[in-house]
Design a protein around this motif. Sequence first.
Motif, short mmCIF file in Angstrom:
data_model
loop_
_atom_site.label_atom_id
_atom_site.label_comp_id
_atom_site.label_asym_id
_atom_site.label_seq_id
_atom_site.Cartn_x
_atom_site.Cartn_y
_atom_site.Cartn_z
N ILE A 147 19.97 10.95 -0.88
CA ILE A 147 18.73 11.97 -1.22
C ILE A 147 17.80 13.29 -0.23
O ILE A 147 18.11 13.04 0.85
N GLN A 148 17.47 13.89 -0.79
CA GLN A 148 17.49 15.24 0.02
C GLN A 148 15.45 15.09 0.07
O GLN A 148 14.61 15.46 -1.02
N TRP A 149 15.01 14.38 1.01
CA TRP A 149 13.54 14.15 0.82
C TRP A 149 12.84 14.95 1.59
O TRP A 149 13.63 16.40 2.86
N GLY A 208 0.61 -1.29 0.30
CA GLY A 208 -0.02 0.22 -0.20
C GLY A 208 1.13 1.48 0.19
O GLY A 208 0.41 2.37 -0.02
N LEU A 209 1.79 1.43 0.05
CA LEU A 209 3.15 2.67 -0.13
C LEU A 209 2.40 3.72 -1.20
O LEU A 209 1.91 2.80 -2.14
N PRO A 210 2.16 5.12 -1.08
CA PRO A 210 1.41 5.28 -2.35
C PRO A 210 2.75 5.81 -3.78
O PRO A 210 2.74 7.00 -4.21
N ASP A 211 4.06 5.19 -3.07
CA ASP A 211 5.07 5.86 -4.56
C ASP A 211 6.21 4.86 -4.20
O ASP A 211 6.38 5.04 -2.54
N SER A 212 6.64 5.04 -4.73
CA SER A 212 7.72 3.47 -4.20
C SER A 212 8.91 4.27 -3.73
O SER A 212 10.01 4.08 -3.88
N ALA A 213 9.05 5.75 -3.72
CA ALA A 213 10.30 6.38 -3.39
C ALA A 213 9.96 6.50 -1.55
O ALA A 213 11.28 6.63 -0.84
N CYS A 214 9.24 6.05 -1.44
CA CYS A 214 8.47 5.36 -0.05
C CYS A 214 9.31 4.36 1.07
O CYS A 214 10.04 3.90 2.03
N LEU A 215 9.29 3.16 -0.58
CA LEU A 215 10.18 2.67 0.28
C LEU A 215 11.88 3.07 0.47
O LEU A 215 12.43 2.02 0.87
N ALA A 216 12.60 3.49 -0.56
CA ALA A 216 13.65 4.21 -0.38
C ALA A 216 13.66 4.33 0.95
O ALA A 216 14.67 5.04 1.78
N TYR A 217 12.75 5.17 0.53
CA TYR A 217 12.91 6.55 2.27
C TYR A 217 12.93 5.47 3.59
O TYR A 217 13.31 5.44 4.85
N ARG A 218 12.81 4.64 4.30
CA ARG A 218 11.44 3.60 4.57
C ARG A 218 13.24 2.80 5.32
O ARG A 218 13.53 1.81 5.92
N LEU A 219 13.94 1.68 3.55
CA LEU A 219 15.45 1.67 4.06
C LEU A 219 16.64 2.14 4.24
O LEU A 219 17.00 2.64 4.86
N SER A 220 15.82 4.11 4.12
CA SER A 220 17.34 4.85 4.21
C SER A 220 16.97 5.18 6.18
O SER A 220 18.06 5.33 6.24
N GLU A 221 16.15 4.06 6.46
CA GLU A 221 15.86 4.08 8.10
C GLU A 221 16.12 2.90 8.72
O GLU A 221 15.91 2.65 9.66
#
Length: 523
Positions: free
Chosen positions: A242-244, A211-224
């Motif tokens: 990446i500049q979030w 259910g993520l709204p954007d594939s970039a959200c996966l990258a953001y979650r992985l960054s943490e």
Amino acid sequence: MRLIRSVATIIMASICILAITDLGKNTRADNPETPLGKPRNSLVRARFGRGKVSSNIGGEMPPSFDKDVATVVVEIDRIEADTLRQLNRTTLDREGQVRTLGKLLLFDKHLSVNQNEACSFCHMPETGFTGPIESLNLSTVSYPGSVRTRFSQRKPQSYMYATFAPVLHYNMLQGDFVGGNFWDMRASGYRLQNPSAEQAQGPPTNPVEMGLPDSACLAYRLSEAPYRKLFEAVWGADSFAIQWPKDVESICATPGPPAEDDLYPVHLSMADRQRADHVYDGFGLAAAAYEASPEVSPFTSKYDYVQAGKAQFTPQEESGYALFRGKAGCNQCHRDGGPGEEPLFTDFTASNLGVPRNPAVQFYFEAKPDEHGYSPNTAGLGYVDMGVGFFLRKLKSLSGQLNPDSHWIELAPKFDAKFQVPTLRNVDMRPSPDFVKAYMHNGYFKSLKEVVHFYNTRDVLPTCKAGDPGEKVTCWPPPEDPTNLNKKQLGDLKLTDQEEDDLVAFLRTLTDDYKPSSPETTK
């Protein structure tokens, strides 16, 4: 912090887990089948209450739903924590790094919109990396997404041996599509030249799954993630440079799909978007590397031991194998190996077997908008799953898989109602002998005996309605969609009841993790 939370969750859950069925054991079943025509009514009553059976609970959840889901989530947390501990005390070579990363990615629930559902929620080891919740196998068939009221339309496929699928292509002489992943082949593998990697990329942004709204959200979650350094070691130290945007957390906590006028709600520069896409590709490729590892695709079944001369079939298994290759003709589609072939028990094509509609599939009851305004299935009870044909007509998909070749659109009518031929390896893997699995794309069948009986008698027994006396034993409902019906390889195999049982006995020999007894070690 996430690891601390995960371990704490496991400790707290272990206090009460004694009261919950243990789904963590990977054992083989010696006699798992429900006898044909003899439903396990006591089990069904215990699971659904008030004597309800699976065909009567459309639109409802089993009473044990919350407990069953929680049990699987706890086991996923345990596997992730164990893998992290292994990572912290082991120096891995390059292959070990990417496979371990893939495992962590597949068992990380934080990669979903509500941080409650890992990829492995629908694909657990004890059931052959397919659905691990018996109450759902008996009822809804598909599994809930991160938004727990959303379900897809199909049974989770096993991803054991899925990495052997070739990139999807059309064989003109054969007149068949070959390869890809998913029931409808939509993970073609064209972009990454790896169908399993593209399959892994589907669920995170599918509104009815993670259910993520954007594939970039996966990258953001992985960054943490606590294994961020491992990801960077595999795919580059600058992977998360990446500049979030300031609102990335709230955006990634909002279930998809995104608005039509803002398809990529995490607003990034072009360079940062490319870097996020690179992370998403690394996610898929690492997941596929784990799926290709011996932990998932080991070739350690009794069948493999027999072929290696290190075990022997029983007389019944031997009879079943002869039927498989002969009278029943199973190996016409479920290839058991030829010159230069590994025995994968699939030919990676698609077929319409004429499977009846399963009225219990939860997807039929998702016509109304949910609390987020999303309707997974606006057709409601009128929905008909068109399989490969539907994918071929689509140049866009909510989960990202597109028809990569516009010339294939004209072939769609020939593939309506067809679904990929799955491997038969581990079709009988289950955590306990009486655990019920679901079979076929819509989970209509609940035992291997039912499947074999259908292949044998589909065109011989009279037609009946769902729920009629004798259904699945002395009569069959009509196909969900008769278009392109396969009348060549099944329907009237003229097998006796004993021969059906022999085939089932052989299919059980395809379960991995076989341990030969001492007398069987030599032939």
